[in-house]
Design a protein around this motif. Structure first.
Motif, PDB file in Angstrom:
ATOM      1  N   GLN A  35       2.346   9.809 -14.327  1.00  0.00           N
ATOM      2  CA  GLN A  35       3.238   8.691 -14.651  1.00  0.00           C
ATOM      3  C   GLN A  35       2.801   7.456 -13.856  1.00  0.00           C
ATOM      4  O   GLN A  35       1.965   7.565 -12.968  1.00  0.00           O
ATOM      5  CB  GLN A  35       4.682   9.054 -14.349  1.00  0.00           C
ATOM      6  N   ASP A  36       3.382   6.332 -14.182  1.00  0.00           N
ATOM      7  CA  ASP A  36       3.028   5.086 -13.513  1.00  0.00           C
ATOM      8  C   ASP A  36       3.488   5.108 -12.069  1.00  0.00           C
ATOM      9  O   ASP A  36       4.508   5.722 -11.716  1.00  0.00           O
ATOM     10  CB  ASP A  36       3.663   3.887 -14.233  1.00  0.00           C
ATOM     11  N   VAL A  37       2.744   4.403 -11.221  1.00  0.00           N
ATOM     12  CA  VAL A  37       3.102   4.286  -9.823  1.00  0.00           C
ATOM     13  C   VAL A  37       4.275   3.277  -9.731  1.00  0.00           C
ATOM     14  O   VAL A  37       4.200   2.198 -10.305  1.00  0.00           O
ATOM     15  CB  VAL A  37       1.883   3.791  -9.009  1.00  0.00           C
ATOM     16  N   PRO A  38       5.333   3.642  -9.025  1.00  0.00           N
ATOM     17  CA  PRO A  38       6.493   2.726  -8.960  1.00  0.00           C
ATOM     18  C   PRO A  38       6.159   1.443  -8.173  1.00  0.00           C
ATOM     19  O   PRO A  38       5.285   1.449  -7.320  1.00  0.00           O
ATOM     20  CB  PRO A  38       7.564   3.536  -8.248  1.00  0.00           C
ATOM     21  N   ASP A  39       6.908   0.392  -8.505  1.00  0.00           N
ATOM     22  CA  ASP A  39       6.721  -0.893  -7.795  1.00  0.00           C
ATOM     23  C   ASP A  39       7.168  -0.755  -6.368  1.00  0.00           C
ATOM     24  O   ASP A  39       8.008   0.075  -6.027  1.00  0.00           O
ATOM     25  CB  ASP A  39       7.523  -2.017  -8.498  1.00  0.00           C
ATOM     26  N   SER A  40       6.621  -1.620  -5.512  1.00  0.00           N
ATOM     27  CA  SER A  40       6.990  -1.576  -4.097  1.00  0.00           C
ATOM     28  C   SER A  40       8.386  -2.139  -3.901  1.00  0.00           C
ATOM     29  O   SER A  40       8.887  -2.922  -4.690  1.00  0.00           O
ATOM     30  CB  SER A  40       5.980  -2.351  -3.265  1.00  0.00           C
TER      31      SER A  40
ATOM     32  N   GLN B  19      -2.801  11.516 -12.262  1.00  0.00           N
ATOM     33  CA  GLN B  19      -1.629  10.642 -12.372  1.00  0.00           C
ATOM     34  C   GLN B  19      -0.941  10.952 -13.691  1.00  0.00           C
ATOM     35  O   GLN B  19      -1.475  10.700 -14.753  1.00  0.00           O
ATOM     36  CB  GLN B  19      -2.058   9.174 -12.297  1.00  0.00           C
TER      37      GLN B  19
ATOM     38  N   THR C 290       0.845  -1.200   0.000  1.00  0.00           N
ATOM     39  CA  THR C 290       0.000   0.000   0.000  1.00  0.00           C
ATOM     40  C   THR C 290       0.876   1.243   0.000  1.00  0.00           C
ATOM     41  O   THR C 290       1.900   1.298   0.671  1.00  0.00           O
ATOM     42  CB  THR C 290      -0.917   0.024   1.238  1.00  0.00           C
ATOM     43  N   MET C 291       0.486   2.219  -0.753  1.00  0.00           N
ATOM     44  CA  MET C 291       1.179   3.509  -0.814  1.00  0.00           C
ATOM     45  C   MET C 291       0.139   4.602  -0.571  1.00  0.00           C
ATOM     46  O   MET C 291      -0.964   4.541  -1.100  1.00  0.00           O
ATOM     47  CB  MET C 291       1.845   3.722  -2.177  1.00  0.00           C
ATOM     48  N   THR C 292       0.498   5.583   0.216  1.00  0.00           N
ATOM     49  CA  THR C 292      -0.433   6.680   0.503  1.00  0.00           C
ATOM     50  C   THR C 292       0.067   7.953  -0.151  1.00  0.00           C
ATOM     51  O   THR C 292       1.275   8.187  -0.262  1.00  0.00           O
ATOM     52  CB  THR C 292      -0.572   6.900   2.016  1.00  0.00           C
ATOM     53  N   TYR C 293      -0.846   8.756  -0.576  1.00  0.00           N
ATOM     54  CA  TYR C 293      -0.549  10.046  -1.206  1.00  0.00           C
ATOM     55  C   TYR C 293      -1.338  11.123  -0.464  1.00  0.00           C
ATOM     56  O   TYR C 293      -2.475  10.899  -0.054  1.00  0.00           O
ATOM     57  CB  TYR C 293      -0.974  10.056  -2.684  1.00  0.00           C
TER      58      TYR C 293
END
Length: 188
Positions: free
Chosen positions: A182-187, A180, A167-170
């Motif tokens: 660009q693409d969300v980076p991998d964990s 958005q 999970t990533m929070t913004y």
């Protein structure tokens, strides 16, 4: 009695604005409006002044009521009181234009009232459709069992809850949505 430092008999100045009865004296502060003299009409008993201009050969003095009028003046008055063809045509055209405007206004008013009735009927139909839609939606949502869906998703489809590293929070700066770019980076 109290002492007022005034003599026992008060004298009034003649130049004051009010006299002994408290009435306004003309010319003191505001001027009286000039009155228009009454117009005098000569009757048959009173002598009529003679005209300064000599009468022409075709001009006769004719008495009408209590005033003396010449034939030429009578003709001018009759001509002024009569309507010629141009004036009658103008009045007819204006009357037709006013009649056309009135009829057009009444037609527009009737169209407006019919449209308002139609809008009212469509609004009542819309409210009925919304009530039906809400009833169907509540019926569909009441038949759905969320626990059964959860068991099927975990058991048959192999779905799991996300872990903390997935999970990533913004945080947003007061906006109600995120764009958005660009693409969300991998964990990690």
């Amino acid at each position: 009695m109290a002492n007022t430092n005034r003599p026992a008999t008060a004298r009034r100045n003649r130049g004051s604005a009010r006299n002994s009865r408290g009435v306004y004296i003309e010319g003191n502060t505001a001027r009286r409006l000039q009155e228009v003299p009454e117009r005098r009409y000569y009757t048959e008993e009173a002598p009529v002044r003679k005209q300064a201009k000599p009468q022409r050969a075709g001009q006769q003095v004719v008495k009408k009521g209590s005033r003396a009028l010449s034939r030429e003046a009578q003709k001018n008055r009759a001509k002024a009181m009569s309507m010629n063809r141009g004036f009658v045509a103008f009045i007819a055209v204006v009357s037709v234009a006013v009649l056309f405007c009135c009829i057009n206004y009444l037609q527009l008013k009737s169209q407006y009232t019919s449209k308002m009735r139609e809008v009212a009927s469509l609004e009542s139909r819309l409210s009925e459709l919304r009530e039906d839609n809400d009833a169907y939606e509540s019926q569909v949502t009441s038949n759905v069992d969320l626990t059964r869906i959860k068991k099927i998703a975990i058991g048959r489809l192999g779905m799991r809850y996300p872990s903390d590293d997935q999970t990533m929070t913004y945080t947003t700066e007061g906006g109600s949505y995120i764009r958005q770019y660009q693409d969300v980076p991998d964990s990690k």
